[in-house]
Design a protein around this motif. Structure first.
Motif, PDB file in Angstrom:
ATOM      1  N   ARG A  40       4.969   3.350  -3.016  1.00  0.00           N
ATOM      2  CA  ARG A  40       3.953   2.604  -4.311  1.00  0.00           C
ATOM      3  C   ARG A  40       4.580   1.023  -3.999  1.00  0.00           C
ATOM      4  N   LEU A  41       5.622   0.795  -4.141  1.00  0.00           N
ATOM      5  CA  LEU A  41       6.094  -0.337  -4.307  1.00  0.00           C
ATOM      6  C   LEU A  41       5.822  -1.365  -3.154  1.00  0.00           C
ATOM      7  N   GLN A  43       3.247  -0.959  -1.168  1.00  0.00           N
ATOM      8  CA  GLN A  43       1.926  -1.026  -1.251  1.00  0.00           C
ATOM      9  C   GLN A  43       1.634  -2.265  -2.174  1.00  0.00           C
ATOM     10  N   LEU A  44       2.194  -2.366  -3.253  1.00  0.00           N
ATOM     11  CA  LEU A  44       2.080  -3.103  -4.136  1.00  0.00           C
ATOM     12  C   LEU A  44       2.581  -4.741  -3.942  1.00  0.00           C
ATOM     13  N   GLN A  47       0.020  -6.607  -2.243  1.00  0.00           N
ATOM     14  CA  GLN A  47      -1.173  -7.260  -2.927  1.00  0.00           C
ATOM     15  C   GLN A  47      -1.078  -8.522  -3.625  1.00  0.00           C
ATOM     16  N   ARG A  50      -2.047 -10.761  -9.676  1.00  0.00           N
ATOM     17  CA  ARG A  50      -3.543 -10.651 -10.553  1.00  0.00           C
ATOM     18  C   ARG A  50      -3.623 -12.126 -11.331  1.00  0.00           C
ATOM     19  N   HIS A 113       9.452  -7.297  -4.929  1.00  0.00           N
ATOM     20  CA  HIS A 113       7.967  -8.015  -4.865  1.00  0.00           C
ATOM     21  C   HIS A 113       7.012  -7.237  -5.606  1.00  0.00           C
ATOM     22  N   GLY A 114       7.201  -5.722  -5.086  1.00  0.00           N
ATOM     23  CA  GLY A 114       6.348  -4.605  -5.793  1.00  0.00           C
ATOM     24  C   GLY A 114       6.525  -4.381  -7.333  1.00  0.00           C
ATOM     25  N   ARG A 117       4.887  -6.788  -9.505  1.00  0.00           N
ATOM     26  CA  ARG A 117       3.390  -6.444  -9.646  1.00  0.00           C
ATOM     27  C   ARG A 117       3.145  -5.205 -10.652  1.00  0.00           C
ATOM     28  N   HIS A 118       4.054  -4.441 -10.494  1.00  0.00           N
ATOM     29  CA  HIS A 118       4.102  -3.427 -11.122  1.00  0.00           C
ATOM     30  C   HIS A 118       4.063  -3.720 -12.863  1.00  0.00           C
ATOM     31  N   VAL A 279       7.578   3.724 -11.845  1.00  0.00           N
ATOM     32  CA  VAL A 279       6.566   3.213 -10.504  1.00  0.00           C
ATOM     33  C   VAL A 279       5.816   4.436 -10.515  1.00  0.00           C
ATOM     34  N   THR A 280       6.351   5.544 -10.806  1.00  0.00           N
ATOM     35  CA  THR A 280       5.654   6.831 -10.075  1.00  0.00           C
ATOM     36  C   THR A 280       5.522   7.715 -11.341  1.00  0.00           C
TER      37      THR A 280
END
Length: 294
Positions: A40-41, A43-44, A47, A50, A113-114, A117-118, A279-280
């Motif tokens: 998940r991290l 993947q984030l 991105q 935002r 980095h992830g 964003r999280h 995160v999850t």
């Protein structure tokens, strides 16, 4: 809660399961959570942040450090570094987001980095990085786009005290200077300009001097300037606390030796419990690790 305590607690509810079985189940759960969270991290991390440019941004603090744990390797035991990062809004330090892993600095970077964003860091926000001056953390801060890198004032005070001892300062004078520095009243570069004398000092003091000179040259130690800029955090107490309570309290218990994968999984799970938002979600981890329980 230890496995033995969990065994006794479950027994009170009429569930009979041994310590070894609980350990097997726990390891399976931790490994699955590590896989899901890392995925998940990652993947984030790919991105974009935002938001859009021009928005009114917030200041976020990013603290990064490492904690040595005993790891089992071929041929014996070696000390390996569990890397940890905590991210939080400067004016809301209780809203902390953690990630920890026993890994290389290169592999750890995407997880941080992830994490940004999280946590909800946006394009218009600025990052304040606090560290102990380690080179790998400085490199990571550069990748993250940290606006202001600050040497943790407590580390700075330790090095300054070593230097002052080498210069022959009395304990009373050293304490006065340390307290002034901890209050953010001293710029290290200015202090060096005013107080260095042409006199020999011992090797330990010389090493402290070189470290402070480097950090001052990098503009990491101008604490009065940071205050003028409205920066309210100059100490990395959050990550130091994480090393002690999140990592050390479990991974550094007496006699504990960890495999690298086991230490990394345990560190990540521990960081989850101390995070403002994991995160999850736990139900996703549980259902993934034990499909029949879904």
């Amino acid at each position: 809660m230890s496995y033995r305590e969990a065994e006794a607690w479950l027994g009170e509810w009429g569930v009979k399961v041994g310590k070894s079985s609980l350990q097997v189940l726990g390891i399976r759960l931790e490994q699955h959570e590590q896989e899901l969270s890392r995925e998940r991290l990652t993947q984030l991390a790919q991105q974009p942040l935002r938001g859009r440019e021009g928005e009114r941004g917030r200041r976020w603090c990013v603290e990064v450090d490492g904690c040595l744990v005993a790891a089992q390797v071929e041929g014996g035991i070696e000390w390996r570094e569990v890397k940890s990062a905590v991210v939080y809004p400067m004016r809301c330090p209780s809203q902390r987001y953690y990630v920890s892993a026993l890994t290389t600095a290169t592999a750890f970077a995407p997880q941080v980095h992830g994490l940004l964003r999280h946590a909800g860091v946006r394009q218009s926000d600025s990052l304040i990085g606090l560290s102990d001056g380690a080179a790998w953390i400085a490199e990571l801060f550069g990748e993250l786009g940290v606006h202001r890198h600050i040497l943790d004032v407590y580390h700075a005070s330790t090095y300054l005290d070593t230097l002052m001892t080498g210069l022959g300062y009395s304990e009373a004078h050293r304490q006065e200077q340390r307290q002034a520095l901890l209050r953010g009243e001293i710029s290290i570069q200015r202090w060096l300009n005013l107080n260095l004398r042409d006199q020999p000092i011992n090797p330990e003091a010389h090493q402290a001097l070189r470290f402070l000179q480097k950090q001052a040259h990098l503009d990491h130690t101008d604490y009065p300037r940071f205050e003028r800029e409205g920066i309210e955090v100059i100490g990395s107490g959050q990550i130091e606390g994480a090393n002690k309570h999140v990592i050390g309290q479990r991974l550094k218990i007496t006699g504990a030796h960890w495999s690298e994968s086991g230490a990394s999984a345990k560190a990540l799970v521990r960081s989850r419990f101390f995070s403002y938002s994991p995160v999850t979600p736990f139900h996703a981890v549980r259902h993934g690790a034990f499909p029949t329980a879904a």
